[in-house]
Motif scaffolding. Structure first.
Motif, PDB file in Angstrom:
ATOM      1  N   ILE A   1       0.867  -1.183   0.000  1.00 45.34           N
ATOM      2  CA  ILE A   1       0.000   0.000   0.000  1.00 45.34           C
ATOM      3  C   ILE A   1       0.900   1.228   0.000  1.00 45.34           C
ATOM      4  CG2 ILE A   1      -0.151   0.230   2.515  1.00 45.34           C
ATOM      5  CD1 ILE A   1      -3.129   0.905   2.163  1.00 45.34           C
ATOM      6  N   ASP A   2       0.366   2.363  -0.402  1.00 42.97           N
ATOM      7  CA  ASP A   2       1.087   3.641  -0.496  1.00 42.97           C
ATOM      8  C   ASP A   2       2.059   3.651  -1.684  1.00 42.97           C
ATOM      9  OD1 ASP A   2       0.197   5.483   1.634  1.00 42.97           O
ATOM     10  OD2 ASP A   2       0.787   3.827   2.929  1.00 42.97           O
ATOM     11  N   GLY A   3       1.760   4.515  -2.630  1.00 48.37           N
ATOM     12  CA  GLY A   3       2.579   4.633  -3.831  1.00 48.37           C
ATOM     13  C   GLY A   3       2.198   3.656  -4.921  1.00 48.37           C
ATOM     14  N   VAL A   4       1.270   2.746  -4.646  1.00 48.90           N
ATOM     15  CA  VAL A   4       0.889   1.717  -5.619  1.00 48.90           C
ATOM     16  C   VAL A   4       0.267   2.337  -6.864  1.00 48.90           C
ATOM     17  CG1 VAL A   4      -0.688  -0.215  -6.013  1.00 48.90           C
ATOM     18  CG2 VAL A   4       0.607  -0.090  -3.890  1.00 48.90           C
ATOM     19  N   ASP A   5      -0.636   3.287  -6.668  1.00 55.22           N
ATOM     20  CA  ASP A   5      -1.314   3.903  -7.810  1.00 55.22           C
ATOM     21  C   ASP A   5      -0.351   4.713  -8.670  1.00 55.22           C
ATOM     22  OD1 ASP A   5      -0.944   5.681  -5.714  1.00 55.22           O
ATOM     23  OD2 ASP A   5      -3.056   6.263  -5.562  1.00 55.22           O
ATOM     24  N   HIS A   6       0.506   5.515  -8.028  1.00 59.37           N
ATOM     25  CA  HIS A   6       1.445   6.332  -8.784  1.00 59.37           C
ATOM     26  C   HIS A   6       2.476   5.468  -9.515  1.00 59.37           C
ATOM     27  CE1 HIS A   6       0.657  10.193  -6.210  1.00 59.37           C
ATOM     28  NE2 HIS A   6      -0.404   9.760  -6.855  1.00 59.37           N
ATOM     29  N   GLU A   7       2.949   4.431  -8.864  1.00 55.70           N
ATOM     30  CA  GLU A   7       3.951   3.561  -9.493  1.00 55.70           C
ATOM     31  C   GLU A   7       3.407   2.958 -10.784  1.00 55.70           C
ATOM     32  OE1 GLU A   7       5.983  -0.036 -10.679  1.00 55.70           O
ATOM     33  OE2 GLU A   7       3.942   0.041  -9.858  1.00 55.70           O
ATOM     34  N   TRP A   8       2.151   2.546 -10.773  1.00 58.74           N
ATOM     35  CA  TRP A   8       1.540   1.961 -11.967  1.00 58.74           C
ATOM     36  C   TRP A   8       1.454   2.996 -13.086  1.00 58.74           C
ATOM     37  CZ3 TRP A   8      -2.825   2.676 -14.996  1.00 58.74           C
ATOM     38  CH2 TRP A   8      -3.148   1.620 -15.849  1.00 58.74           C
ATOM     39  N   CYS A   9       1.097   4.227 -12.745  1.00 58.19           N
ATOM     40  CA  CYS A   9       1.023   5.298 -13.742  1.00 58.19           C
ATOM     41  C   CYS A   9       2.391   5.572 -14.359  1.00 58.19           C
ATOM     42  CB  CYS A   9       0.480   6.574 -13.110  1.00 58.19           C
ATOM     43  SG  CYS A   9      -1.239   6.483 -12.568  1.00 58.19           S
ATOM     44  N   TRP A  10       3.429   5.581 -13.534  1.00 55.06           N
ATOM     45  CA  TRP A  10       4.776   5.826 -14.056  1.00 55.06           C
ATOM     46  C   TRP A  10       5.227   4.666 -14.945  1.00 55.06           C
ATOM     47  CZ3 TRP A  10       6.270   6.879  -8.332  1.00 55.06           C
ATOM     48  CH2 TRP A  10       5.790   8.148  -7.962  1.00 55.06           C
ATOM     49  N   ARG A  11       4.814   3.464 -14.605  1.00 58.68           N
ATOM     50  CA  ARG A  11       5.149   2.308 -15.435  1.00 58.68           C
ATOM     51  C   ARG A  11       4.429   2.397 -16.782  1.00 58.68           C
ATOM     52  NH1 ARG A  11       3.191  -2.805 -13.632  1.00 58.68           N
ATOM     53  NH2 ARG A  11       3.122  -1.883 -11.545  1.00 58.68           N
ATOM     54  N   ALA A  12       3.209   2.921 -16.766  1.00 60.68           N
ATOM     55  CA  ALA A  12       2.472   3.125 -18.018  1.00 60.68           C
ATOM     56  C   ALA A  12       3.198   4.132 -18.906  1.00 60.68           C
ATOM     57  CB  ALA A  12       1.059   3.607 -17.712  1.00 60.68           C
ATOM     58  N   LYS A  13       3.679   5.211 -18.288  1.00 55.16           N
ATOM     59  CA  LYS A  13       4.416   6.227 -19.049  1.00 55.16           C
ATOM     60  C   LYS A  13       5.678   5.640 -19.672  1.00 55.16           C
ATOM     61  CE  LYS A  13       6.581  10.780 -18.626  1.00 55.16           C
ATOM     62  NZ  LYS A  13       7.031  11.860 -17.708  1.00 55.16           N
ATOM     63  N   LYS A  14       6.300   4.704 -18.958  1.00 55.23           N
ATOM     64  CA  LYS A  14       7.491   4.039 -19.480  1.00 55.23           C
ATOM     65  C   LYS A  14       7.182   3.303 -20.778  1.00 55.23           C
ATOM     66  CE  LYS A  14      11.061   0.725 -17.983  1.00 55.23           C
ATOM     67  NZ  LYS A  14      11.439  -0.247 -16.929  1.00 55.23           N
ATOM     68  N   GLN A  15       5.917   2.852 -20.915  1.00 54.39           N
ATOM     69  CA  GLN A  15       5.480   2.176 -22.129  1.00 54.39           C
ATOM     70  C   GLN A  15       4.839   3.141 -23.128  1.00 54.39           C
ATOM     71  OE1 GLN A  15       6.172  -0.971 -22.689  1.00 54.39           O
ATOM     72  NE2 GLN A  15       7.076  -1.249 -20.652  1.00 54.39           N
ATOM     73  N   HIS A  16       5.075   4.448 -22.915  1.00 57.17           N
ATOM     74  CA  HIS A  16       4.575   5.508 -23.804  1.00 57.17           C
ATOM     75  C   HIS A  16       3.054   5.576 -23.802  1.00 57.17           C
ATOM     76  CE1 HIS A  16       8.712   5.798 -25.156  1.00 57.17           C
ATOM     77  NE2 HIS A  16       8.693   4.510 -25.467  1.00 57.17           N
ATOM     78  N   LEU A  17       2.449   5.284 -22.663  1.00 55.15           N
ATOM     79  CA  LEU A  17       1.008   5.412 -22.487  1.00 55.15           C
ATOM     80  C   LEU A  17       0.733   6.523 -21.478  1.00 55.15           C
ATOM     81  CD1 LEU A  17       0.186   1.605 -22.310  1.00 55.15           C
ATOM     82  CD2 LEU A  17      -0.343   3.147 -24.203  1.00 55.15           C
ATOM     83  N   MET A  18      -0.433   7.140 -21.576  1.00 59.67           N
ATOM     84  CA  MET A  18      -0.729   8.309 -20.757  1.00 59.67           C
ATOM     85  C   MET A  18      -1.875   8.036 -19.783  1.00 59.67           C
ATOM     86  SD  MET A  18      -0.459  11.486 -23.479  1.00 59.67           S
ATOM     87  CE  MET A  18      -2.013  11.043 -24.248  1.00 59.67           C
ATOM     88  N   VAL A  19      -1.853   8.775 -18.689  1.00 57.19           N
ATOM     89  CA  VAL A  19      -2.991   8.801 -17.765  1.00 57.19           C
ATOM     90  C   VAL A  19      -3.487  10.250 -17.718  1.00 57.19           C
ATOM     91  CG1 VAL A  19      -2.133   6.867 -16.397  1.00 57.19           C
ATOM     92  CG2 VAL A  19      -1.565   9.206 -15.713  1.00 57.19           C
ATOM     93  N   ALA A  20      -4.753  10.412 -17.349  1.00 59.71           N
ATOM     94  CA  ALA A  20      -5.319  11.752 -17.425  1.00 59.71           C
ATOM     95  C   ALA A  20      -6.381  11.970 -16.359  1.00 59.71           C
ATOM     96  CB  ALA A  20      -5.922  11.980 -18.820  1.00 59.71           C
ATOM     97  N   ILE A  21      -6.743  13.235 -16.202  1.00 56.95           N
ATOM     98  CA  ILE A  21      -7.848  13.654 -15.343  1.00 56.95           C
ATOM     99  C   ILE A  21      -8.963  14.180 -16.235  1.00 56.95           C
ATOM    100  CG2 ILE A  21      -8.589  15.394 -13.666  1.00 56.95           C
ATOM    101  CD1 ILE A  21      -5.784  15.228 -12.437  1.00 56.95           C
ATOM    102  N   ALA A  22     -10.182  13.743 -15.949  1.00 57.73           N
ATOM    103  CA  ALA A  22     -11.348  14.283 -16.646  1.00 57.73           C
ATOM    104  C   ALA A  22     -11.678  15.627 -16.007  1.00 57.73           C
ATOM    105  CB  ALA A  22     -12.520  13.313 -16.537  1.00 57.73           C
ATOM    106  N   ASP A  23     -11.465  16.687 -16.750  1.00 63.78           N
ATOM    107  CA  ASP A  23     -11.520  18.030 -16.178  1.00 63.78           C
ATOM    108  C   ASP A  23     -12.893  18.384 -15.596  1.00 63.78           C
ATOM    109  OD1 ASP A  23     -10.150  20.400 -15.578  1.00 63.78           O
ATOM    110  OD2 ASP A  23     -11.054  21.421 -17.290  1.00 63.78           O
ATOM    111  N   LYS A  24     -13.958  17.804 -16.135  1.00 63.66           N
ATOM    112  CA  LYS A  24     -15.305  18.167 -15.705  1.00 63.66           C
ATOM    113  C   LYS A  24     -16.019  17.068 -14.922  1.00 63.66           C
ATOM    114  CE  LYS A  24     -15.872  21.472 -19.487  1.00 63.66           C
ATOM    115  NZ  LYS A  24     -16.672  21.872 -20.674  1.00 63.66           N
ATOM    116  N   VAL A  25     -15.270  16.058 -14.508  1.00 63.83           N
ATOM    117  CA  VAL A  25     -15.838  14.978 -13.689  1.00 63.83           C
ATOM    118  C   VAL A  25     -15.215  15.069 -12.300  1.00 63.83           C
ATOM    119  CG1 VAL A  25     -16.173  12.491 -13.427  1.00 63.83           C
ATOM    120  CG2 VAL A  25     -16.109  13.513 -15.716  1.00 63.83           C
ATOM    121  N   GLU A  26     -16.055  15.137 -11.268  1.00 60.71           N
ATOM    122  CA  GLU A  26     -15.555  15.289  -9.903  1.00 60.71           C
ATOM    123  C   GLU A  26     -15.976  14.111  -9.032  1.00 60.71           C
ATOM    124  OE1 GLU A  26     -15.401  20.160  -9.436  1.00 60.71           O
ATOM    125  OE2 GLU A  26     -17.200  19.072  -8.758  1.00 60.71           O
ATOM    126  N   MET A  27     -15.191  13.857  -7.990  1.00 62.20           N
ATOM    127  CA  MET A  27     -15.495  12.788  -7.043  1.00 62.20           C
ATOM    128  C   MET A  27     -15.059  13.219  -5.650  1.00 62.20           C
ATOM    129  SD  MET A  27     -14.040   8.867  -6.899  1.00 62.20           S
ATOM    130  CE  MET A  27     -12.473   9.347  -6.133  1.00 62.20           C
TER     131      MET A  27
END
Length: 288
Positions: A170-196
């Motif tokens: 736990i802790d850092g799991v979500d960010h680590e996965w995103c950085w690994r995606a970037k390593k594969q030239h894939l992107m993550v994003a925020i939906a600017d008009k969707v809130e939670m």
């Protein structure tokens, strides 16, 4: 098909039941992974519902992986991850999945998208102090990382990126996965008009004019250890390494002297620092 995975740990069933009912109405398949000591009683239709109980707590990463595997084996194209203390609108899943579908049609390398987070403590939109927006496509803001709760994933890309890193627990799991995606030239994003609305930490405290999250003592073990573990990895951004390594002494002081259960907190932080230096991973109970 759209699926969702909700992770439970000693939930407040008033809030959690509302979340589960909202999610159940929006997805085709729901997987619940329960890390609570005792099974959680659920008032849901059992159709298209997967429930797993792990009384010994297998960690957030392993729980996510089990849920994601459920969704893939059920034929889902997109999978949403949620924590028990999040609150979503009635069209939340549709709006996120629509943005992913549109990005795929336009051949954008987008693998995951999440909402704008509103902190339940401050009732304000969370704005990271360091992370910068990388690119903007209409209602999509590409960033370096997003949190796991509210994250909608294109499940077909898991074969390229891999699942969550269970060694972090736990802790850092979500960010680590995103950085690994970037390593594969894939992107993550925020939906600017969707809130939670989401609960970040157990409470809030202030030191030298700065408000910071306060969690349970055992979470400090994972936070301190995983900073040291992740800082050794080449694909982890330098700004994250620099910021988190520099604030470790301040966090040690704030949690060790300004909070209750001081000796317990100091113990977990020291154990985390030691295991981080010794490159030990997994659950705290496995190492101590």
């Amino acid at each position: 098909m759209i699926g969702a995975t909700v992770i439970l740990y000693k939930p407040d069933m008033g809030t959690t039941q509302n979340l589960l009912e909202a999610v159940f109405q929006q997805v085709d398949v729901l997987s619940i992974v329960d890390n609570s000591p005792s099974p959680t009683e659920l008032s849901l239709d059992k159709a298209n519902l997967h429930y797993h109980h792990f009384p010994n707590n297998i960690g957030i990463a392993a729980a996510h992986n089990i849920g994601l595997q459920d969704l893939r084996s059920s034929g889902c194209d997109y999978g949403m991850l949620l924590d028990q203390d999040s609150t979503i609108d009635d069209d939340f899943a549709f709006r996120l999945s629509s943005l992913l579908v549109a990005s795929k049609v336009e051949k954008r390398p987008l693998v995951a998208i999440g909402p704008r987070i509103i902190c339940s403590f401050s009732e304000k939109t969370v704005k990271p102090r360091v992370q910068r927006e990388v690119l903007v496509y209409d209602d999509i803001v590409c960033v370096t990382q997003i949190i796991s709760s509210g994250m909608m994933i294109d499940l077909s890309k898991l074969d390229v990126i891999g699942y969550k890193d269970e060694t972090l627990f736990i802790d850092g799991v979500d960010h680590e996965w995103c950085w690994r995606a970037k390593k594969q030239h894939l992107m993550v994003a925020i939906a600017d008009k969707v809130e939670m609305i989401h609960r970040l930490g157990d409470s809030r405290s202030k030191f030298a004019g700065i408000t910071y999250k306060v969690g349970s003592p055992v979470r400090l073990y994972y936070q301190f250890r995983n900073v040291l573990l992740l800082s050794r990895r080449g694909y982890v951004p330098w700004y994250w390494k620099t910021r988190n390594l520099c604030v470790l002494p301040i966090r040690f002081f704030a949690n060790g002297l300004l909070q209750d259960r001081k000796l317990e907190r100091i113990k977990f932080m020291l154990c985390g620092l030691w295991d981080g230096l010794c490159k030990r991973n997994g659950a705290f109970s496995d190492n101590w």
